[in-house]
Write an enzyme that holds these catalytic residues in place. Structure first.
Site, PDB file in Angstrom:
ATOM      1  N   LYS A  69     -39.213 -30.194  51.112  1.00  0.00           N
ATOM      2  CA  LYS A  69     -40.193 -30.629  52.122  1.00  0.00           C
ATOM      3  C   LYS A  69     -40.167 -32.158  52.288  1.00  0.00           C
ATOM      4  O   LYS A  69     -40.111 -32.664  53.405  1.00  0.00           O
ATOM      5  CB  LYS A  69     -41.601 -30.143  51.729  1.00  0.00           C
ATOM      6  N   THR A  70     -40.182 -32.877  51.146  1.00  0.00           N
ATOM      7  CA  THR A  70     -40.145 -34.342  51.217  1.00  0.00           C
ATOM      8  C   THR A  70     -38.831 -34.807  51.847  1.00  0.00           C
ATOM      9  O   THR A  70     -38.800 -35.733  52.660  1.00  0.00           O
ATOM     10  CB  THR A  70     -40.279 -34.924  49.789  1.00  0.00           C
ATOM     11  N   ASP A 114     -48.117 -35.412  51.815  1.00  0.00           N
ATOM     12  CA  ASP A 114     -47.770 -34.341  50.889  1.00  0.00           C
ATOM     13  C   ASP A 114     -49.074 -33.693  50.408  1.00  0.00           C
ATOM     14  O   ASP A 114     -50.119 -34.360  50.412  1.00  0.00           O
ATOM     15  CB  ASP A 114     -47.012 -34.958  49.698  1.00  0.00           C
ATOM     16  N   THR A 163     -47.891 -26.634  49.431  1.00  0.00           N
ATOM     17  CA  THR A 163     -47.425 -25.484  48.645  1.00  0.00           C
ATOM     18  C   THR A 163     -48.380 -24.308  48.843  1.00  0.00           C
ATOM     19  O   THR A 163     -48.133 -23.220  48.354  1.00  0.00           O
ATOM     20  CB  THR A 163     -47.393 -25.841  47.139  1.00  0.00           C
ATOM     21  N   ARG A 222     -34.292 -28.600  43.606  1.00  0.00           N
ATOM     22  CA  ARG A 222     -34.627 -29.626  42.610  1.00  0.00           C
ATOM     23  C   ARG A 222     -34.213 -29.162  41.215  1.00  0.00           C
ATOM     24  O   ARG A 222     -33.696 -29.944  40.416  1.00  0.00           O
ATOM     25  CB  ARG A 222     -36.127 -29.946  42.624  1.00  0.00           C
TER      26      ARG A 222
HETATM   27  N1  LIG Z   1     -31.543 -28.225  51.669  1.00  0.00           N
HETATM   28  C1  LIG Z   1     -31.213 -29.126  50.743  1.00  0.00           C
HETATM   29  N2  LIG Z   1     -29.961 -29.585  50.666  1.00  0.00           N
HETATM   30  C2  LIG Z   1     -29.610 -30.470  49.703  1.00  0.00           C
HETATM   31  N3  LIG Z   1     -30.469 -30.942  48.765  1.00  0.00           N
HETATM   32  C3  LIG Z   1     -31.731 -30.527  48.813  1.00  0.00           C
HETATM   33  C4  LIG Z   1     -32.170 -29.610  49.801  1.00  0.00           C
HETATM   34  N4  LIG Z   1     -33.485 -29.375  49.604  1.00  0.00           N
HETATM   35  C5  LIG Z   1     -33.854 -30.103  48.555  1.00  0.00           C
HETATM   36  N5  LIG Z   1     -32.796 -30.804  48.064  1.00  0.00           N
HETATM   37  C6  LIG Z   1     -32.802 -31.648  46.876  1.00  0.00           C
HETATM   38  O1  LIG Z   1     -33.848 -31.189  46.023  1.00  0.00           O
HETATM   39  C7  LIG Z   1     -34.673 -32.267  45.605  1.00  0.00           C
HETATM   40  C8  LIG Z   1     -36.118 -31.824  45.777  1.00  0.00           C
HETATM   41  O2  LIG Z   1     -36.439 -31.778  47.144  1.00  0.00           O
HETATM   42  P1  LIG Z   1     -37.847 -32.324  47.710  1.00  0.00           P
HETATM   43  O3  LIG Z   1     -38.363 -33.465  46.871  1.00  0.00           O
HETATM   44  O4  LIG Z   1     -37.627 -32.592  49.145  1.00  0.00           O
HETATM   45  O5  LIG Z   1     -38.732 -31.054  47.500  1.00  0.00           O
HETATM   46  P2  LIG Z   1     -40.241 -30.783  47.938  1.00  0.00           P
HETATM   47  O6  LIG Z   1     -40.242 -29.451  48.587  1.00  0.00           O
HETATM   48  O7  LIG Z   1     -40.775 -31.939  48.703  1.00  0.00           O
HETATM   49  O8  LIG Z   1     -40.958 -30.654  46.584  1.00  0.00           O
HETATM   50  P3  LIG Z   1     -42.440 -31.124  46.211  1.00  0.00           P
HETATM   51  O9  LIG Z   1     -43.328 -30.359  47.103  1.00  0.00           O
HETATM   52  O10 LIG Z   1     -42.510 -30.754  44.766  1.00  0.00           O
HETATM   53  O11 LIG Z   1     -42.442 -32.626  46.451  1.00  0.00           O
HETATM   54  C9  LIG Z   1     -34.290 -33.472  46.453  1.00  0.00           C
HETATM   55  O12 LIG Z   1     -33.998 -34.567  45.632  1.00  0.00           O
HETATM   56  C10 LIG Z   1     -33.036 -33.087  47.206  1.00  0.00           C
HETATM   57  O13 LIG Z   1     -31.960 -33.807  46.677  1.00  0.00           O
END
Ligand SMILES: Nc1ncnc2c1ncn2[C@@H]1O[C@H](COP(=O)(O)OP(=O)(O)OP(=O)(O)O)[C@@H](O)[C@H]1O
Length: 356
Positions: A69-70, A114, A163, A222
Site C-alpha cells: 500500500k505504501t 496510512d 488494514t 515484505r
Molecule cells: N507488488 C510489489 N512488487 C514489488 N515489491 C513489492 C510489491 N509490494 C510490496 N513490495 C515490497 O514490499 C515491501 C512492503 O510494502 P509496503 O511497505 O508498501 O506495504 P504496506 O502494504 O504499505 O504495508 P503496511 O501497511 O504494513 O505499511 C516494500 O518495501 C516493497 O519493496
C-alpha cells in the site's frame, strides 16, 4: 538515548535492513509486481487525470500489512510527477494538525494517510470537506464566541491505506473515487519479486531457492524480502553465498519459519487455540492474552493469513482451529473439528483476485 552532555539526543540507528527494503521498493507502476487488476485500474485513473491536467480522484487501498500500500502511494506520486506528504491516522490527534498539513499542500500533491481508519473523529470530519470541496473550516476560539475561518486547500489527491476497511465510516469510504483491495500474492508472483530483489541486492539465487523462500513468505512481499535477507546472511556465513534450495531450507529452519511460512507468533496462536482451548471457539481478546499479544496484532497481522490458509476460522462464537491446523501442529483432530471435510492441504491461493 543519552548524549555525551547527559541530555537527550535523537537516536540515529543505521539499519541495513531498512536500507535494503528502500532499495528494492518499486518506484514506478511497471516495476510493481502482480496485483494486475489494481495496477491496470490505477494506470487508467492516473493516465486519465494526467490527460485532463487535474489531480485524480482520491484513492483508498486496503489489505493486510506488507502487500504494497505504501509502495503504491509513492508510485502514484511518482507517476503524476507530484510531491507526496506522508502521515498516519494515529498521528493526527487534533483537527488542527490535519488543517496544517492540508493547507500546506501544493497543487496536485499526494497526501498519504496510512491507517486512515484510526484517524480521530473531528479530523475525519475536516477531511470530508477538504476531499470534496478543497476547503476546510478552522475553528478559532471556544464556546459561543468560536468562529469558523474557511481556508482553501489546493486540489490534491488523498491516498488512504487501511488494514481494516470495515472500520471506515460510510461517509469516509464514499469520498474515495477509487477503492482497491490488495490480496495476498501467489508463490509464483513472489518468486518473480524475489528474483527482482535478489538482482537489485546482488544476491545470487537459484530458481528452486527462490521458490522455497516464496512458498514460505505468507503471500506477503515484505516477508519475502525479509526472508531473502536472512537467507542471504546464512548463505554468506555458512555456505558459498548462493541461495539454493538447501541453504534456503536450512536458513528458514534457523529462523523458525515453518513449511507453510508460519512464524513463532502464528504458531503460538494456533497452539494456544488447540492446546489451551481445545480448538475453540474462543474470543479474540482471550486468545491474544494467551499468546501475550495485543488483540489488534493478532487480528491484523496473524489472522488474515491463518484464515486464508484455512487454519483458523472466525465464527460468530469466536476463533476456531480447523482440522488443517490440528494436523499442521502434528495433533489428531477430535471428531467434529471445524473444516473436517476440507482438503487436507489448504488451497492457499485459489483466488483470481490478482489476475488481469
Ligand atoms: N507488488 C510489489 N512488487 C514489488 N515489491 C513489492 C510489491 N509490494 C510490496 N513490495 C515490497 O514490499 C515491501 C512492503 O510494502 P509496503 O511497505 O508498501 O506495504 P504496506 O502494504 O504499505 O504495508 P503496511 O501497511 O504494513 O505499511 C516494500 O518495501 C516493497 O519493496
Amino acid at each position: 538515548m543519552t548524549g555525551p552532555d547527559g541530555g537527550l539526543v535523537s537516536a540515529y540507528v543505521h539499519d541495513a535492513d531498512l536500507d535494503a527494503e528502500a532499495t528494492v521498493r518499486p518506484k514506478r507502476l511497471e516495476e510493481f509486481i502482480a496485483q494486475h487488476r489494481v495496477r491496470d485500474q490505477l494506470d487508467l485513473l492516473l493516465q486519465g487525470a494526467m490527460r485532463r491536467g487535474s489531480p485524480p480522484d482520491h484513492i483508498l487501498l486496503s489489505g493486510p500489512p506488507g502487500l504494497g500500500k505504501t509502495t503504491l502511494a509513492n508510485i502514484v506520486a511518482a507517476e503524476l510527477g507530484s510531491g507526496i506528504r506522508v502521515t498516519s491516522g494515529p498521528a493526527i490527534e487534533r483537527s488542527g494538525d490535519l488543517a496544517a498539513i492540508l493547507t500546506s499542500l501544493a497543487e496536485g500533491d499526494v497526501l498519504f494517510i496510512d491507517e486512515i481508519h484510526r484517524i480521530a473523529k473531528p479530523a475525519e470530519e475536516l477531511l470530508y470537506s477538504a476531499m470534496e470541496d478543497f476547503r476546510v473550516d478552522v475553528i478559532v476560539g471556544k464556546g459561543p464566541g468560536a468562529t469558523a475561518i474557511p481556508l482553501d486547500v489546493e486540489p490534491f489527491t488523498l491516498v488512504g491505506a487501511t488494514t481494516r476497511s470495515g472500520l471506515l465510516t460510510g461517509p469516509m469510504r464514499d469520498r474515495f473515487g477509487f477503492v482497491a483491495h490488495l490480496d495476498f500474492y501467489s508463490p509464483a508472483d513472489l518468486e518473480v519479486l524475489l528474483r527482482r530483489s535478489a538482482r537489485i541486492l546482488g544476491v545470487p539465487i537459484t530458481d528452486d531457492g527462490a521458490a522455497e523462500v516464496a512458498g514460505r513468505s505468507r503471500g506477503t512481499p515484505r516477508i519475502a524480502n525479509r526472508l531473502l535477507r536472512r537467507v542471504r546472511d546464512f548463505a554468506e556465513v555458512r555456505a558459498d553465498g548462493v541461495v539454493t534450495l538447501e541453504t534456503a531450507r536450512a536458513a528458514l529452519t534457523v529462523y523458525d519459519v515453518d513449511a507453510l511460512g508460519l512464524d513463532r507468533l502464528d504458531r503460538a496462536v494456533l497452539t494456544a487455540l488447540v492446546d489451551s482451548f481445545r480448538g475453540g471457539p474462543v474470543g479474540l481478546s482471550t486468545l491474544a492474552v494467551a499468546v501475550g499479544e495485543q488483540p489488534d496484532t493478532v487480528e491484523e497481522v496473524c489472522e488474515p493469513f491463518l484464515v486464508r490458509a484455512g487454519l483458523l476460522a472466525r465464527t460468530p462464537r469466536g476463533r476456531v482451529a480447523t482440522e488443517a491446523a490440528w494436523r499442521h501442529l502434528g495433533r489428531t483432530p477430535p471428531n467434529g473439528t471445524f473444516g473436517a471435510n476440507a482438503p487436507a492441504v489448504p488451497d492457499l491461493f485459489s483466488t483470481d483476485a490478482d489476475q488481469p
